[in-house]
Write a protein that holds these residues in place. Structure first.
Motif, PDB file in Angstrom:
ATOM      1  N   UNK A 523      28.435  14.669 -19.662  1.00  0.00           N
ATOM      2  CA  UNK A 523      28.443  15.889 -18.850  1.00  0.00           C
ATOM      3  C   UNK A 523      27.192  15.978 -17.975  1.00  0.00           C
ATOM      4  N   UNK A 524      26.049  15.549 -18.499  1.00  0.00           N
ATOM      5  CA  UNK A 524      24.809  15.556 -17.713  1.00  0.00           C
ATOM      6  C   UNK A 524      24.888  14.563 -16.562  1.00  0.00           C
ATOM      7  N   UNK A 525      25.480  13.408 -16.833  1.00  0.00           N
ATOM      8  CA  UNK A 525      25.664  12.389 -15.794  1.00  0.00           C
ATOM      9  C   UNK A 525      26.532  12.940 -14.662  1.00  0.00           C
ATOM     10  N   UNK A 526      27.595  13.656 -15.016  1.00  0.00           N
ATOM     11  CA  UNK A 526      28.545  14.162 -14.021  1.00  0.00           C
ATOM     12  C   UNK A 526      27.886  15.117 -13.030  1.00  0.00           C
ATOM     13  N   UNK A 527      26.858  15.862 -13.464  1.00  0.00           N
ATOM     14  CA  UNK A 527      26.189  16.803 -12.548  1.00  0.00           C
ATOM     15  C   UNK A 527      24.946  16.158 -11.921  1.00  0.00           C
ATOM     16  N   UNK A 528      24.848  14.827 -12.049  1.00  0.00           N
ATOM     17  CA  UNK A 528      23.819  14.011 -11.396  1.00  0.00           C
ATOM     18  C   UNK A 528      22.418  14.190 -11.991  1.00  0.00           C
ATOM     19  N   UNK A 529      22.364  14.490 -13.294  1.00  0.00           N
ATOM     20  CA  UNK A 529      21.083  14.342 -13.993  1.00  0.00           C
ATOM     21  C   UNK A 529      20.716  12.858 -13.963  1.00  0.00           C
ATOM     22  N   UNK A 530      19.444  12.554 -13.903  1.00  0.00           N
ATOM     23  CA  UNK A 530      19.006  11.163 -13.737  1.00  0.00           C
ATOM     24  C   UNK A 530      18.785  10.470 -15.078  1.00  0.00           C
ATOM     25  N   UNK A 531      18.693   9.150 -15.011  1.00  0.00           N
ATOM     26  CA  UNK A 531      18.401   8.350 -16.206  1.00  0.00           C
ATOM     27  C   UNK A 531      17.121   8.843 -16.872  1.00  0.00           C
ATOM     28  N   UNK A 532      16.071   9.031 -16.070  1.00  0.00           N
ATOM     29  CA  UNK A 532      14.784   9.467 -16.609  1.00  0.00           C
ATOM     30  C   UNK A 532      14.845  10.853 -17.227  1.00  0.00           C
ATOM     31  N   UNK A 533      15.573  11.765 -16.595  1.00  0.00           N
ATOM     32  CA  UNK A 533      15.666  13.129 -17.129  1.00  0.00           C
ATOM     33  C   UNK A 533      16.385  13.147 -18.477  1.00  0.00           C
ATOM     34  N   UNK A 534      17.478  12.413 -18.586  1.00  0.00           N
ATOM     35  CA  UNK A 534      18.224  12.378 -19.851  1.00  0.00           C
ATOM     36  C   UNK A 534      17.392  11.675 -20.927  1.00  0.00           C
ATOM     37  N   UNK A 535      16.760  10.550 -20.565  1.00  0.00           N
ATOM     38  CA  UNK A 535      15.925   9.825 -21.532  1.00  0.00           C
ATOM     39  C   UNK A 535      14.772  10.694 -22.017  1.00  0.00           C
ATOM     40  N   UNK A 536      14.213  11.517 -21.131  1.00  0.00           N
ATOM     41  CA  UNK A 536      13.097  12.377 -21.529  1.00  0.00           C
ATOM     42  C   UNK A 536      13.528  13.461 -22.508  1.00  0.00           C
ATOM     43  N   UNK A 537      14.765  13.941 -22.384  1.00  0.00           N
ATOM     44  CA  UNK A 537      15.263  14.913 -23.369  1.00  0.00           C
ATOM     45  C   UNK A 537      15.339  14.272 -24.751  1.00  0.00           C
ATOM     46  N   UNK A 538      15.773  13.017 -24.784  1.00  0.00           N
ATOM     47  CA  UNK A 538      15.845  12.325 -26.067  1.00  0.00           C
ATOM     48  C   UNK A 538      14.458  11.957 -26.575  1.00  0.00           C
ATOM     49  N   UNK A 539      13.539  11.633 -25.668  1.00  0.00           N
ATOM     50  CA  UNK A 539      12.147  11.387 -26.082  1.00  0.00           C
ATOM     51  C   UNK A 539      11.563  12.640 -26.735  1.00  0.00           C
ATOM     52  N   UNK A 540      11.915  13.804 -26.179  1.00  0.00           N
ATOM     53  CA  UNK A 540      11.395  15.073 -26.699  1.00  0.00           C
ATOM     54  C   UNK A 540      11.791  15.272 -28.154  1.00  0.00           C
ATOM     55  N   UNK A 541      12.991  14.816 -28.518  1.00  0.00           N
ATOM     56  CA  UNK A 541      13.496  15.003 -29.878  1.00  0.00           C
ATOM     57  C   UNK A 541      13.147  13.819 -30.779  1.00  0.00           C
ATOM     58  N   UNK A 542      13.367  12.611 -30.290  1.00  0.00           N
ATOM     59  CA  UNK A 542      13.228  11.419 -31.124  1.00  0.00           C
ATOM     60  C   UNK A 542      11.818  10.838 -31.124  1.00  0.00           C
ATOM     61  N   UNK A 543      11.051  11.108 -30.074  1.00  0.00           N
ATOM     62  CA  UNK A 543       9.766  10.443 -29.903  1.00  0.00           C
ATOM     63  C   UNK A 543       9.949   9.043 -29.348  1.00  0.00           C
ATOM     64  N   UNK A 544       8.834   8.318 -29.191  1.00  0.00           N
ATOM     65  CA  UNK A 544       8.872   6.946 -28.693  1.00  0.00           C
ATOM     66  C   UNK A 544       8.390   6.003 -29.785  1.00  0.00           C
ATOM     67  N   UNK A 545       8.850   4.744 -29.690  1.00  0.00           N
ATOM     68  CA  UNK A 545       8.444   3.729 -30.675  1.00  0.00           C
ATOM     69  C   UNK A 545       7.293   2.938 -30.094  1.00  0.00           C
TER      70      UNK A 545
END
Length: 545
Positions: A523-545
């Motif tokens: 759904x985020x892709x369909x409204x043209x959210x970017x790769x970086x924006x979506x990845x950053x939401x997951x970084x916010x929750x999961x953190x980085x390795x």
């Protein structure tokens, strides 16, 4: 009637059924001396171990191939890896390769895309479009596949940490073209464990990364059943310096971990396992490589049947793509690479690969030119149509040497698998750096042999040429980077900012719950959210390795 004859006649019935679905390419296959070639060669004096270790093509343990007629019914997919610069430039290369006879697409993404950064992120500086195509949003993906019908061509995408995002973009483009997702075929690499081991394009820690993978398994089983949800890769393990045994063992150890993770998440093994695929390296030792592919099929069939209880034969089949070894390409005398590539590709064909990429001769120096990419593709076409390698099933089967090598590779690979199980499985072995250390030791040992000339590399440590002419190399016009930044700026100004905000919030919330992440990501892709924006939401929750 003896057991062997009964099995042989039963297999012949399967062949006849297969030919109704997939007729053989010719009525008769023959050598140049007009000697008719059998579909399959079997021992004249039957050994009782034959059915246990070899069997018949298309049947357990699949040592001799995953389909009864193999290349007599359908050649392997000729899938040349391509991607550089902008989506528009790569789209033109795709169309060129398809016009030259390529039968599948394979997308190389640039480094920022692979690790979840947009082209205008400071972390992307100097890397945009360098080792692959820059994809920031659905708009780029639409341009990448402009005038290419996604229900008519299968596409492989070398993407791992942000695989869910790029898959969502691909499927959305297919839907916008009017394609049914049931007909859309392709593969995402989606193999994060080998990133920690050998390649390095990870973002999140192992456990949330494994969750993303199982979410993709579940989503595609329901929504895109013809799409391969993972391509478990030994290729990069071998490129990092492993031996053939290590490539085989570590790849299957990772595969075990993915299957177990999905089963633990409540998925039925026979619902998702038929869409699991593999990706192996085609290296220099011709006979060892052919034997490696045969051993891999036999081992995987046994693992799936005996360890995971898979009943569906498609769950037991190891389907794989091969790319010939980039690490064997030399910058010195690059024309020699044409020979290396041809022999490595032949080993993959004799080993029964389902799709194949042949490297271009100049890839040790730059991205391939159109000319060198064409020669690489022609190499596959010559193997398919001129050598007779595709005219009988498992042509090396029954060779004393090949069968012995197949057995020994299997035995040594199981030794590694047992050790990894003692450590708690592949994830724990990665965290303890076990596989990484084993690969480093093997790479060091190989390099020492090259330096001492115990191992000869033609044109490098022997048969050198001091006055080599400079080759013609592909030059990338870096002015496209500013154009890519401008496209991204215009996209962010023109899209519905409120829709994007809500969609990204939904991704974040889903990551904090047990919801399947593929749905909010799409759904985020369909409204043209970017790769970086979506990845950053997951970084916010999961953190980085």
């Amino acid at each position: 009637m003896d057991n062997f004859t009964a099995h042989y006649e039963k297999w012949q019935e399967r062949v006849r059924a297969e030919m109704k679905k997939r007729p053989e390419r010719k009525e008769q296959f023959a050598a140049s001396s007009e000697i008719e070639l059998n579909r399959l060669y079997v021992p004249k004096n039957f050994d009782s171990a034959y059915m246990e270790k070899l069997g018949f093509p298309g049947e357990y343990p699949f040592t001799r191939g995953i389909r009864p007629t193999m290349y007599r019914g359908q050649l392997w997919t000729m899938r040349q890896y391509a991607g550089f610069g902008s989506a528009a430039e790569t789209n033109q290369r795709f169309k060129y390769l398809l016009a030259e006879g390529q039968t599948g697409l394979s997308v190389a993404f640039d480094l920022p895309t692979q690790i979840g950064y947009d082209s205008d992120d400071p972390m992307a500086l100097g890397e945009v479009g360098k080792v692959g195509v820059a994809i920031d949003s659905l708009a780029d993906m639409e341009l990448l596949f402009d005038e290419i019908e996604l229900d008519q061509v299968s596409t492989s995408m070398t993407i791992n940490a942000p695989a869910a995002v790029l898959l969502a973009m691909y499927l959305t483009v297919a839907e916008k073209q009017g394609a049914s997702l049931e007909r859309v075929r392709g593969t995402i690499q989606n193999d994060i464990l080998k990133e920690y081991i050998a390649r390095g394009t990870y973002i999140y820690p192992p456990k949330p990364s494994m969750r993303l993978i199982t979410d993709i398994f579940s989503y595609c089983a329901d929504e895109a059943p013809s799409f391969n949800t993972i391509s478990i890769s030994g290729y990069h393990i071998r490129e990092a310096g492993s031996t053939a045994v290590q490539e085989l063992a570590f790849t299957l150890a990772n595969a075990r971990a993915y299957i177990q993770s999905a089963v633990d998440a409540g998925l039925n093994v026979d619902e998702f396992a038929p869409r699991v695929a593999f990706f192996f390296n085609g290296h220099n030792n011709f006979f060892e490589e052919a034997a490696k592919f045969r051993a891999a099929r036999r081992m995987w069939a046994k693992i799936m049947r005996d360890e995971f209880g898979a009943v569906n034969p498609k769950s037991q089949q190891l389907r794989f793509h091969t790319q010939v070894a980039g690490s064997t390409l030399t910058a010195q005398q690059p024309e020699n690479n044409v020979v290396r590539v041809a022999l490595q590709a032949m080993a993959a064909v004799l080993g029964g690969t389902q799709s194949l990429h042949t490297n271009a001769m100049d890839e040790a120096l730059s991205l391939p030119t159109e000319r060198s990419a064409r020669i690489a593709l022609r190499t596959q076409q010559i193997l398919a149509y001129e050598t007779g390698a595709a005219d009988t099933v498992d042509p090396l089967g029954g060779s004393y040497f090949i069968e012995s090598l197949t057995d020994e590779l299997e035995e040594k690979a199981y030794d590694y698998l047992d050790k990894i199980e003692e450590l708690g499985g592949a994830v724990q072995a990665v965290e303890q750096m076990y596989m990484q250390r084993e690969i480093q030791r093997a790479a060091y040992h190989t390099q020492k042999k090259i330096e001492s000339k115990e191992e000869i590399v033609v044109g490098v440590n022997a048969f050198q040429q001091n006055d080599e002419p400079a080759p013609d190399l592909l030059q990338i016009d870096e002015s496209f980077v500013s154009a890519q930044h401008e496209r991204l700026r215009e996209l962010k100004q023109s899209r519905n900012a409120l829709e994007v905000k809500h969609a990204l919030k939904a991704v974040n919330e889903a990551a904090r719950s047990n919801e399947n992440l593929m749905y909010p990501i799409k759904e985020a892709v369909k409204v043209y959210a970017t790769v970086g924006e979506i990845a950053n939401e997951l970084r916010d929750v999961f953190g980085e390795y």
